[in-house]
Enzyme design. Structure first.
Site, PDB file in Angstrom:
ATOM      1  N   LYS A 162      53.853 -10.101 -30.946  1.00  0.00           N
ATOM      2  CA  LYS A 162      53.884  -8.875 -30.141  1.00  0.00           C
ATOM      3  C   LYS A 162      55.238  -8.184 -30.332  1.00  0.00           C
ATOM      4  CE  LYS A 162      49.982  -8.930 -27.660  1.00  0.00           C
ATOM      5  NZ  LYS A 162      49.031  -7.798 -27.611  1.00  0.00           N
ATOM      6  N   ASP A 190      51.286  -7.007 -33.598  1.00  0.00           N
ATOM      7  CA  ASP A 190      50.642  -6.092 -32.657  1.00  0.00           C
ATOM      8  C   ASP A 190      51.723  -5.253 -31.996  1.00  0.00           C
ATOM      9  OD1 ASP A 190      49.054  -4.696 -30.976  1.00  0.00           O
ATOM     10  OD2 ASP A 190      48.254  -6.426 -29.882  1.00  0.00           O
ATOM     11  N   GLU A 217      48.790  -3.957 -35.982  1.00  0.00           N
ATOM     12  CA  GLU A 217      47.827  -3.456 -35.010  1.00  0.00           C
ATOM     13  C   GLU A 217      48.442  -2.345 -34.163  1.00  0.00           C
ATOM     14  OE1 GLU A 217      46.141  -6.882 -33.129  1.00  0.00           O
ATOM     15  OE2 GLU A 217      45.389  -5.742 -31.439  1.00  0.00           O
ATOM     16  N   ASP A 242      43.364  -0.731 -32.172  1.00  0.00           N
ATOM     17  CA  ASP A 242      42.954  -1.488 -30.973  1.00  0.00           C
ATOM     18  C   ASP A 242      42.795  -0.511 -29.808  1.00  0.00           C
ATOM     19  OD1 ASP A 242      42.515  -3.155 -28.871  1.00  0.00           O
ATOM     20  OD2 ASP A 242      44.348  -4.319 -29.045  1.00  0.00           O
ATOM     21  N   LYS A 266      37.015  -5.598 -28.453  1.00  0.00           N
ATOM     22  CA  LYS A 266      37.135  -6.474 -27.282  1.00  0.00           C
ATOM     23  C   LYS A 266      35.961  -6.180 -26.354  1.00  0.00           C
ATOM     24  CE  LYS A 266      42.165  -6.626 -27.421  1.00  0.00           C
ATOM     25  NZ  LYS A 266      43.353  -5.855 -27.056  1.00  0.00           N
TER      26      LYS A 266
END
Ligand code: MG
Length: 356
Positions: A162, A190, A217, A242, A266
Site C-alpha cells: 500500500k 496499490d 493499482e 479499482d 470486489k
C-alpha cells in the site's frame, strides 16, 4: 423454498494490526451480518462490508438498507436470485455492500438446497485452489520493510504494497522493502488514488523502473478515467482500476477508453456475485484480466469471493486474506493454508461456512 424472515446484526471485526491506506486508518472494520431464514429450515449467511470511501456506505446505513430490503425478500424463492438482485439494485442502488450480503445469502441457500458447494453453481471447479498474498499497510519505510522481510522469510513470494502519499516517500518505502526482501519477491502496488493525476503518477512510475512490480493499482483519483487512460497508455507496468471500477457499466467504460489493463472486482463494490459475473463477462470480452479484491471480509464474505474465483479463469489473482488478520471471525469453514497462503473452497454445500 420461501424466505420467511431475515435478521441483521452489527459485525465489528477486530484487526490484529490497524490497516493504514492512502485515505485513512482502520483499527476495526465495522461491517454487518445478514441471516436469511426459510420455510425449509435452511439459514443463508451474508456479510456486508461497507467502506464510506469505496462503497459510500457505513455500518449503520447498511443495517438500515438490509432491514428495508426485507420487503423484497420475504415470501420469495431464493432461486429467483437475478430478479431479487435486480429489484434490490433498482430500489436501493446506493447500497452495493448491502446487496452483496443479500446476494451471497441467497446463493448460500441455493447451494444448500441443491447440496452442492457454491462454485459448482458458478461454472465449476476451474482450479483446486488459489494463492493469496499479504498486504503491507502504508507506514514508515522501515516498518514496511520489516513486515515484508517477515513474510519473505516465511517463503511468501508475492506482496501487495500500500502506497499513495508523496511519491518521493513512496519510492523510499519501495526501495527499503526491496532492500529487505530482494528483487525476487513480486510486488503488486496499490496507490489507492494517492498520486491523483497522470503527470504525478507517470513520474512516480518512472522512478520505480527496475523493481519487480507486477502491476500498479488505481494511481489516480477514482472519477478521472481520462487521467487513468493517460497513465495506462504511457506505463510499461500494467495498470489496474479499482476505485474507478464498481460495476458492469464501469468495466465497459474502462474498456472503451482503454483506461486500464486490469480490473479489481470486489463483491462489495458491485453488489455481489450476480453483478460480478456480468463484470467478468465484459472484462473477458475486452481482454482485461481481473483480480478478486477484498475489503478484509470475515470468513463469510471471503468464502463467497473464493467460490467465484475458483470458478472463473479470468480471475488471475485473489486477495481474500482477511480472515487471517481478524481476531473475532464470526464463522468457520473458510480454509487458508497458513504456510503457503493457498485458499481452497469448502466442499460443504452453499458457501460452506457456519457461524461459530
Ligand atoms: Mg485497491
Amino acid at each position: 423454498m420461501r424466505i420467511t424472515s431475515i435478521e441483521t446484526q452489527p459485525l465489528t471485526l477486530e484487526l490484529q494490526t490497524p490497516l493504514k491506506v492512502a485515505y485513512g486508518t482502520y483499527p476495526v472494520l465495522e461491517y454487518a451480518l445478514l441471516k436469511v431464514f426459510t420455510d425449509e429450515g435452511l439459514l443463508g449467511l451474508g456479510e456486508a462490508s461497507p467502506d464510506p470511501e469505496v462503497t459510500g456506505e457505513t455500518q449503520a446505513s447498511v443495517l438500515d438498507a438490509l432491514e428495508n430490503a426485507s420487503q423484497f425478500l420475504i415470501g420469495k424463492n431464493p432461486f429467483d436470485i437475478s430478479a431479487i438482485i435486480n429489484l434490490c439494485s433498482r430500489e436501493i442502488p446506493s447500497y452495493p455492500a448491502a446487496i452483496a450480503a443479500i446476494d451471497m445469502a441467497l446463493y448460500d441457500l441455493i447451494g444448500q438446497k441443491l447440496q452442492v458447494p457454491l462454485y459448482q453453481l458458478l461454472g465449476g471447479k476451474g482450479r483446486l485452489d488459489i494463492g493469496l498474498y499479504p498486504v503491507i499497510p502504508m507506514d514508515e519505510p522501515s516498518v514496511m520493510a520489516k513486515m515484508s522481510r517477515n513474510f519473505a522469510e516465511m517463503g511468501i513470494d508475492t506482496l501487495k504494497i500500500k502506497l499513495g502519499s508523496d511519491p518521493k516517500l513512496d519510492l523510499r518505502r519501495l526501495s527499503s522493502i526491496v532492500e529487505a526482501v530482494g528483487n525476487r519477491v513480486k510486488l503488486r502496488l496499490d496507490i489507492n488514488q494517492g498520486w491523483k493525476d497522470a503527470e504525478t503518477s507517470l513520474q512516480a512510475i518512472q522512478a520505480m523502473q527496475g523493481y519487480n512490480i507486477e502491476w500498479i493499482e488505481q494511481p489516480v483519483s477514482a472519477g478521472n478515467i481520462d487521467e487513468l487512460a493517460k497513465v495506462t497508455a504511457a506505463s510499461d507496468i500494467p495498470i489496474m482500476a479499482d476505485e474507478s471500477c464498481h460495476n458492469p457499466i464501469d468495466v465497459l467504460k474502462i474498456a472503451c477508453h482503454k483506461a486500464a489493463n486490469m480490473i479489481n472486482i470486489k463483491l462489495m463494490k458491485c453488489g455481489g456475485i450476480d453483478q460480478a459475473m456480468k463484470m467478468l463477462a465484459i472484462a473477458e470480452a475486452a481482454g482485461l484480466p481481473c483480480i478478486l479484491g477484498s475489503m478484509g471480509e470475515s470468513s463469510i464474505g471471503s468464502a463467497a469471493g473464493l467460490h467465484l474465483a475458483i470458478a472463473k479463469p479470468n480471475i488471475i489473482a485473489c486477495e481474500l486474506i482477511g480472515p487471517l488478520f481478524i481476531n473475532n471471525d464470526p464463522a468457520y469453514g473458510y480454509q487458508i493454508d497458513r504456510i503457503t497462503l493457498r485458499a481452497s473452497p469448502s466442499k460443504t454445500p452453499g458457501l460452506g461456512v457456519k457461524l461459530i
